[in-house]
Design an enzyme around this catalytic site. Structure first.
Site, PDB file in Angstrom:
ATOM      1  N   ARG A 184     -43.970  52.961 -43.842  1.00 25.31           N
ATOM      2  CA  ARG A 184     -45.276  52.307 -43.714  1.00 25.31           C
ATOM      3  C   ARG A 184     -46.178  52.617 -44.903  1.00 25.31           C
ATOM      4  O   ARG A 184     -47.253  52.038 -45.032  1.00 25.31           O
ATOM      5  CB  ARG A 184     -45.978  52.723 -42.418  1.00 25.31           C
ATOM      6  N   LYS A 185     -45.774  53.519 -45.752  1.00 27.51           N
ATOM      7  CA  LYS A 185     -46.569  53.862 -46.924  1.00 27.51           C
ATOM      8  C   LYS A 185     -46.190  52.967 -48.098  1.00 27.51           C
ATOM      9  O   LYS A 185     -45.129  52.361 -48.106  1.00 27.51           O
ATOM     10  CB  LYS A 185     -46.381  55.340 -47.280  1.00 27.51           C
ATOM     11  N   LEU A 186     -47.048  52.923 -49.120  1.00 27.61           N
ATOM     12  CA  LEU A 186     -46.776  52.038 -50.258  1.00 27.61           C
ATOM     13  C   LEU A 186     -45.536  52.483 -51.021  1.00 27.61           C
ATOM     14  O   LEU A 186     -44.786  51.655 -51.532  1.00 27.61           O
ATOM     15  CB  LEU A 186     -47.987  52.005 -51.208  1.00 27.61           C
TER      16      LEU A 186
END
Length: 373
Positions: A173-175
């Site tokens: 879910r992180k970049l």
């Protein structure tokens, strides 16, 4: 959300597999150096995830039973859990209505003689006001939960620069993702060295260094009870590719966020935005529902029926069963934000047509007119 992955990541992972070195090894060391340099830190310590990174940060500060650590309730539950892993008590502080982050005032409201440290979150990639917090703490250790903040900036510098310790997440879910995985950045050489030992069972010499010492018999020792919090070279290989892509990913996120704000402004909806002197990577894009709108759960159900995958706003840990009855100060802002905000879809491949669909569906769900045609 969906990760920005391509053929380069697949090739890098395949090369790691073909090399035969799939546990923590040379690629992890390379990723540590590259990531630390990207945030302006002297040292990087790769870990199995951000939760274990947070635990190590508190552990090396000597946090233990009888201690209190101030944390925001307005955060994923891992933030508070890391304090409990040390046998200490998380003390929930309220947050700014504008940023969702701790402030000197909310921290001061819950600080006691038992406070051992403060764990500040850069919530959803929005940088907290670290200079103001540091100035208010009088030397009390400040650990930064930068799980969502890779690519954000504060006062013209990368978020996390100059931190005593900052913990980062590479969850999908992180970049920037490595599947699972985390990192600690610090300028303190002794802290970094100890955390590297602690993540690998407390070994005095890492497995990678032993294997690299060809022709020499090196026998390690174990100075303290420790943990298995290692990252693998497979993950680090992916991370190195992702790190090169990060500036472009951030730029695309900021384009999407700007267009969301443009589309939502005529509807009078308040959204997440850059704090003064900072830029967010917009890891999450949240919108606050008006008082007259239906409950968030009903809005999410209507969006899902329209084919839009949205999510409730940031959770409030103190309302979860795991922390039932846990003492805390009044948290009116936290409780308002967690019950009246939701997170809209944001990912690298989101098209303008898809954004239009999201905004139109949101308008219909809360009974507002939209300028989208």
């Amino acid at each position: 959300m969906k990760p920005t992955l391509g053929e380069e990541e697949a090739q890098a992972v395949a090369e790691a597999v073909r090399s035969g070195w799939v546990a923590q090894g040379p690629r992890v060391a390379e990723f540590e150096k590259a990531f630390a340099a990207s945030v302006g830190a002297d040292h990087g310590v790769a870990t199995s995830n951000c939760t274990t990174a947070l635990h190590l940060c508190l552990y090396v500060l000597g946090v233990g039973p009888g201690d209190e650590v101030i944390v925001p309730s307005f955060s994923f539950i891992a933030t508070a859990n890391a304090v409990r892993y040390c046998g200490a008590t998380p003390v929930f502080a309220d947050v700014s209505a504008e940023t969702g982050n701790l402030t000197p005032e909310t921290v001061a409201a819950v600080r006691t003689d038992a406070t051992k440290a403060v764990l500040v979150v850069h919530q959803g990639g929005v940088p907290a006001d670290i200079p103001a917090l540091k100035a208010s703490l009088g030397g009390l250790p400040l650990v930064e939960d930068a799980a969502c903040a890779a690519g954000s900036t504060l006062n013209g510098a990368p978020t996390g620069r100059g931190a005593l310790m900052a913990a980062w997440s590479f969850h999908p879910r992180k970049l920037l993702t490595t599947g699972e995985g985390g990192m600690i950045t610090t300028d303190d050489e002794e802290l970094a060295a100890r955390m590297r030992r602690l993540r690998e069972h407390g070994m005095s010499v890492s497995a990678a260094d032993r294997h690299a010492a060809a022709g020499k018999a090196i026998v390690e020792s174990y100075g303290e009870t420790a943990f298995n919090y290692r990252m693998t070279d497979i993950q680090a290989a992916m991370g190195l590719v992702q790190l090169r892509k990060l500036p472009g990913i951030v730029a695309r996120r900021r384009e999407i966020a700007a267009r969301y704000r443009e589309l939502l402004a005529p509807m009078g909806l308040r959204t997440v935005r850059d704090p003064e002197g900072a830029t967010s990577n917009f890891q999450s894009f949240w919108v606050e529902l008006p008082d007259a709108a239906p409950p968030v759960g009903d809005v999410l159900a209507a969006l899902a029926e329209a084919g839009v995958s949205a999510r409730r706003g940031i959770m409030a840990a103190h309302t979860e069963p795991a922390y039932a009855g846990h003492p805390h100060a009044p948290l009116p802002v936290t409780e308002h934000l967690t019950t009246r905000t939701l997170i809209l879809p944001v990912h690298h491949e989101l098209t303008e047509a898809e954004q239009d669909t999201v905004v139109a569906a949101l308008a219909a769900a809360i009974g507002l007119q939209t300028a989208v045609h």
